[in-house]
Write a protein that holds these residues in place. Structure first.
Motif, PDB file in Angstrom:
ATOM      1  N   ILE A   1      24.913  42.525 104.346  1.00  0.00           N
ATOM      2  CA  ILE A   1      24.956  41.072 103.933  1.00  0.00           C
ATOM      3  C   ILE A   1      26.371  40.614 104.049  1.00  0.00           C
ATOM      4  O   ILE A   1      26.492  39.487 104.383  1.00  0.00           O
ATOM      5  N   LEU A   2      26.995  41.207 103.169  1.00  0.00           N
ATOM      6  CA  LEU A   2      28.503  40.682 102.850  1.00  0.00           C
ATOM      7  C   LEU A   2      29.324  40.629 104.304  1.00  0.00           C
ATOM      8  O   LEU A   2      30.250  39.634 104.529  1.00  0.00           O
ATOM      9  N   LEU A   3      29.028  41.690 105.033  1.00  0.00           N
ATOM     10  CA  LEU A   3      29.836  41.865 106.352  1.00  0.00           C
ATOM     11  C   LEU A   3      29.356  40.581 107.511  1.00  0.00           C
ATOM     12  O   LEU A   3      30.335  40.087 107.875  1.00  0.00           O
TER      13      LEU A   3
ATOM     14  N   SER B   1      31.198  52.331 101.469  1.00  0.00           N
ATOM     15  CA  SER B   1      30.332  52.992 101.924  1.00  0.00           C
ATOM     16  C   SER B   1      30.574  54.538 101.856  1.00  0.00           C
ATOM     17  O   SER B   1      29.635  55.392 102.032  1.00  0.00           O
ATOM     18  N   LEU B   2      31.859  55.077 101.327  1.00  0.00           N
ATOM     19  CA  LEU B   2      32.075  56.234 101.303  1.00  0.00           C
ATOM     20  C   LEU B   2      31.938  56.819  99.896  1.00  0.00           C
ATOM     21  O   LEU B   2      31.860  58.216  99.803  1.00  0.00           O
ATOM     22  N   ILE B   3      31.516  56.178  99.099  1.00  0.00           N
ATOM     23  CA  ILE B   3      31.241  56.382  97.740  1.00  0.00           C
ATOM     24  C   ILE B   3      30.152  57.391  97.509  1.00  0.00           C
ATOM     25  O   ILE B   3      30.245  58.494  96.966  1.00  0.00           O
ATOM     26  N   PRO B   4      28.914  57.157  98.172  1.00  0.00           N
ATOM     27  CA  PRO B   4      27.969  58.023  98.121  1.00  0.00           C
ATOM     28  C   PRO B   4      28.349  59.462  98.601  1.00  0.00           C
ATOM     29  O   PRO B   4      27.864  60.590  98.347  1.00  0.00           O
ATOM     30  N   PHE B   5      29.379  59.295  99.765  1.00  0.00           N
ATOM     31  CA  PHE B   5      29.387  60.722 100.286  1.00  0.00           C
ATOM     32  C   PHE B   5      30.349  61.655  99.242  1.00  0.00           C
ATOM     33  O   PHE B   5      30.218  62.664  99.163  1.00  0.00           O
TER      34      PHE B   5
ATOM     35  N   THR C   1      37.001  46.562 106.376  1.00  0.00           N
ATOM     36  CA  THR C   1      37.699  47.694 105.899  1.00  0.00           C
ATOM     37  C   THR C   1      37.087  48.145 104.514  1.00  0.00           C
ATOM     38  O   THR C   1      36.965  49.293 104.203  1.00  0.00           O
ATOM     39  N   LEU C   2      37.141  47.154 103.418  1.00  0.00           N
ATOM     40  CA  LEU C   2      36.687  47.307 102.337  1.00  0.00           C
ATOM     41  C   LEU C   2      35.370  47.786 102.046  1.00  0.00           C
ATOM     42  O   LEU C   2      35.202  48.752 101.537  1.00  0.00           O
ATOM     43  N   LEU C   3      34.585  47.145 103.011  1.00  0.00           N
ATOM     44  CA  LEU C   3      33.261  47.690 102.740  1.00  0.00           C
ATOM     45  C   LEU C   3      32.991  49.210 103.412  1.00  0.00           C
ATOM     46  O   LEU C   3      32.399  49.894 103.067  1.00  0.00           O
ATOM     47  N   TYR C   4      33.662  49.522 104.356  1.00  0.00           N
ATOM     48  CA  TYR C   4      33.782  51.033 104.872  1.00  0.00           C
ATOM     49  C   TYR C   4      34.191  51.697 103.666  1.00  0.00           C
ATOM     50  O   TYR C   4      33.516  52.825 103.597  1.00  0.00           O
TER      51      TYR C   4
END
Length: 108
Positions: A57-59, A73-77, A67-70
């Motif tokens: 939605i934000l993208l 998205s690594l947080i769950p990993f 880049t920030l949203l990417y």
């Protein structure tokens, strides 16, 4: 499959979680260790889905945040890796940030 292996496999994608869940459910011995890690990994999966929707939605609104949203998205990993390490050490420590919130939420 041992309790330790089920706890570790539970963190590896939703397919791994399903394999560990059905192995746990069909097993004769119901380990609180495995149940705890299945709850933690399910919380990580739900966080990942929520972050994906929010990021999409934000993208679509602000494409320059890609880049920030990417990175977000690594947080769950990272949480998944921390959960695997905790399960491999055979301890029941909550995952940072969401771990305390997830404890006892799901009736597995």
């Amino acid at each position: 499959m041992t309790n330790r292996n089920m706890a570790i496999v539970g963190y590896i994608t939703i397919i791994g979680w399903a394999i560990a869940y059905f192995s746990y459910r069909n097993g004769k011995e119901k380990s609180s260790f495995v149940r705890y890690h299945l709850n933690q990994s399910l919380g990580i999966v739900l966080l990942s889905v929520a972050l994906s929707f929010i990021s999409a939605i934000l993208l679509s609104i602000v494409p320059s945040l890609a880049t920030l949203l990417y990175l977000v998205s690594l947080i769950p990993f990272v949480f998944m890796l921390l959960g695997i390490i905790t399960a491999a050490n055979e301890t029941q420590r909550p995952v940072p940030v969401i771990g305390k919130w997830v404890e006892g939420k799901f009736n597995l």
